[in-house]
Motif scaffolding. Structure first.
Motif, mmCIF file in Angstrom:
data_model
loop_
_atom_site.group_PDB
_atom_site.id
_atom_site.type_symbol
_atom_site.label_atom_id
_atom_site.label_comp_id
_atom_site.label_asym_id
_atom_site.label_seq_id
_atom_site.Cartn_x
_atom_site.Cartn_y
_atom_site.Cartn_z
ATOM 1 N N ARG A 87 -0.283 -6.025 8.488
ATOM 2 C CA ARG A 87 0.203 -4.648 8.391
ATOM 3 C C ARG A 87 1.454 -4.586 7.510
ATOM 4 O O ARG A 87 1.587 -3.708 6.655
ATOM 5 C CB ARG A 87 0.493 -4.119 9.797
ATOM 6 C CG ARG A 87 0.883 -2.656 9.808
ATOM 7 C CD ARG A 87 1.049 -2.084 11.214
ATOM 8 N NE ARG A 87 1.865 -2.943 12.064
ATOM 9 C CZ ARG A 87 1.456 -3.475 13.222
ATOM 10 N NH1 ARG A 87 0.239 -3.249 13.659
ATOM 11 N NH2 ARG A 87 2.272 -4.235 13.939
ATOM 12 N N GLN A 88 2.351 -5.531 7.660
ATOM 13 C CA GLN A 88 3.577 -5.553 6.852
ATOM 14 C C GLN A 88 3.265 -5.797 5.381
ATOM 15 O O GLN A 88 3.868 -5.173 4.495
ATOM 16 C CB GLN A 88 4.544 -6.626 7.369
ATOM 17 C CG GLN A 88 5.903 -6.595 6.706
ATOM 18 C CD GLN A 88 6.626 -5.280 6.957
ATOM 19 O OE1 GLN A 88 6.661 -4.786 8.082
ATOM 20 N NE2 GLN A 88 7.199 -4.709 5.911
ATOM 21 N N LEU A 89 2.303 -6.702 5.093
ATOM 22 C CA LEU A 89 1.915 -6.954 3.694
ATOM 23 C C LEU A 89 1.326 -5.698 3.059
ATOM 24 O O LEU A 89 1.603 -5.404 1.886
ATOM 25 C CB LEU A 89 0.925 -8.112 3.619
ATOM 26 C CG LEU A 89 1.514 -9.511 3.822
ATOM 27 C CD1 LEU A 89 0.400 -10.545 3.874
ATOM 28 C CD2 LEU A 89 2.497 -9.826 2.701
ATOM 29 N N ARG A 90 0.529 -4.948 3.801
ATOM 30 C CA ARG A 90 -0.036 -3.704 3.263
ATOM 31 C C ARG A 90 1.068 -2.689 2.961
ATOM 32 O O ARG A 90 1.048 -2.017 1.927
ATOM 33 C CB ARG A 90 -1.059 -3.122 4.230
ATOM 34 C CG ARG A 90 -2.399 -3.849 4.207
ATOM 35 C CD ARG A 90 -3.470 -3.105 4.992
ATOM 36 N NE ARG A 90 -3.168 -3.003 6.429
ATOM 37 C CZ ARG A 90 -3.455 -3.950 7.324
ATOM 38 N NH1 ARG A 90 -4.046 -5.060 6.944
ATOM 39 N NH2 ARG A 90 -3.157 -3.776 8.588
ATOM 40 N N GLN A 91 2.045 -2.591 3.864
ATOM 41 C CA GLN A 91 3.152 -1.667 3.630
ATOM 42 C C GLN A 91 3.980 -2.100 2.413
ATOM 43 O O GLN A 91 4.387 -1.266 1.595
ATOM 44 C CB GLN A 91 4.054 -1.582 4.858
ATOM 45 C CG GLN A 91 3.430 -0.845 6.019
ATOM 46 C CD GLN A 91 4.303 -0.893 7.268
ATOM 47 O OE1 GLN A 91 5.333 -1.567 7.293
ATOM 48 N NE2 GLN A 91 3.870 -0.181 8.307
ATOM 49 N N ASP A 92 4.207 -3.397 2.282
ATOM 50 C CA ASP A 92 4.954 -3.903 1.125
ATOM 51 C C ASP A 92 4.202 -3.618 -0.164
ATOM 52 O O ASP A 92 4.811 -3.258 -1.189
ATOM 53 C CB ASP A 92 5.207 -5.408 1.258
ATOM 54 C CG ASP A 92 6.201 -5.727 2.365
ATOM 55 O OD1 ASP A 92 6.907 -4.806 2.824
ATOM 56 O OD2 ASP A 92 6.249 -6.911 2.779
ATOM 57 N N ALA A 93 2.873 -3.778 -0.143
ATOM 58 C CA ALA A 93 2.079 -3.510 -1.339
ATOM 59 C C ALA A 93 2.184 -2.047 -1.741
ATOM 60 O O ALA A 93 2.271 -1.717 -2.935
ATOM 61 C CB ALA A 93 0.617 -3.897 -1.091
ATOM 62 N N VAL A 94 2.204 -1.151 -0.773
ATOM 63 C CA VAL A 94 2.331 0.281 -1.070
ATOM 64 C C VAL A 94 3.695 0.569 -1.693
ATOM 65 O O VAL A 94 3.809 1.291 -2.689
ATOM 66 C CB VAL A 94 2.123 1.123 0.221
ATOM 67 C CG1 VAL A 94 2.525 2.573 0.003
ATOM 68 C CG2 VAL A 94 0.677 1.029 0.682
ATOM 69 N N VAL A 95 4.748 -0.033 -1.126
ATOM 70 C CA VAL A 95 6.103 0.190 -1.658
ATOM 71 C C VAL A 95 6.211 -0.370 -3.065
ATOM 72 O O VAL A 95 6.765 0.277 -3.973
ATOM 73 C CB VAL A 95 7.166 -0.445 -0.723
ATOM 74 C CG1 VAL A 95 8.542 -0.444 -1.374
ATOM 75 C CG2 VAL A 95 7.195 0.279 0.617
ATOM 76 N N ILE A 96 5.684 -1.563 -3.317
ATOM 77 C CA ILE A 96 5.742 -2.171 -4.658
ATOM 78 C C ILE A 96 4.959 -1.327 -5.648
ATOM 79 O O ILE A 96 5.416 -1.096 -6.765
ATOM 80 C CB ILE A 96 5.226 -3.628 -4.611
ATOM 81 C CG1 ILE A 96 6.208 -4.507 -3.831
ATOM 82 C CG2 ILE A 96 4.990 -4.178 -6.011
ATOM 83 C CD1 ILE A 96 5.699 -5.898 -3.550
ATOM 84 N N LYS A 97 3.800 -0.847 -5.231
ATOM 85 C CA LYS A 97 2.983 -0.003 -6.125
ATOM 86 C C LYS A 97 3.715 1.275 -6.451
ATOM 87 O O LYS A 97 3.674 1.743 -7.609
ATOM 88 C CB LYS A 97 1.639 0.294 -5.464
ATOM 89 C CG LYS A 97 0.720 1.059 -6.360
ATOM 90 C CD LYS A 97 -0.635 1.278 -5.717
ATOM 91 C CE LYS A 97 -1.489 2.081 -6.668
ATOM 92 N NZ LYS A 97 -2.765 2.441 -6.120
ATOM 93 N N GLU A 98 4.421 1.848 -5.492
ATOM 94 C CA GLU A 98 5.178 3.068 -5.767
ATOM 95 C C GLU A 98 6.303 2.796 -6.764
ATOM 96 O O GLU A 98 6.568 3.610 -7.653
ATOM 97 C CB GLU A 98 5.762 3.631 -4.468
ATOM 98 C CG GLU A 98 4.739 4.264 -3.562
ATOM 99 C CD GLU A 98 5.329 4.702 -2.225
ATOM 100 O OE1 GLU A 98 6.547 4.463 -1.975
ATOM 101 O OE2 GLU A 98 4.568 5.267 -1.427
#
Length: 102
Positions: A87-98
């Motif tokens: 779950r944390q990796l998915r959230q980090d990926a969203v933040v990096i993509k933004e």
């Protein structure tokens, strides 16, 4: 006179019903008492090694089964997967993509 006879008949029927109910209750109480006494005798004969082993073995069997089912529920494959990390990796990926898109 007929009314008095009917009333006496009703009283007699109720008395007989009460007697039957009382006898049934007393018989039930006697049977429960005898069963309790038989159970007490079984436990009083603990001098018997076989009976002692049976009672202790049954208790350990029940405890073992309860512990086995408890442990089995804890050893599921889903419980071994790292859900918080995913779950944390998915959230980090969203933040990096933004940040990359901005």
């Amino acid at each position: 006179m007929a009314e008095a006879l009917r009333g006496a008949g009703d009283v007699l029927r109720r008395e007989i019903a009460l007697f039957c109910q009382e006898m049934a209750d007393n018989l039930r109480r006697l049977i429960v008492g005898l069963a309790t006494m038989a159970g007490a005798e079984v436990f009083a004969v603990v001098g018997s090694e076989a009976l002692t082993a049976l009672i202790v073995g049954a208790a350990f069997l029940v405890i073992g089964v309860v512990l086995a089912f408890s442990a089995r529920s804890r050893f599921s494959v889903d419980g071994l997967l790292p859900t918080r990390t995913g779950r944390q990796l998915r959230q980090d990926a969203v933040v990096i993509k933004e940040h990359v898109d901005a």
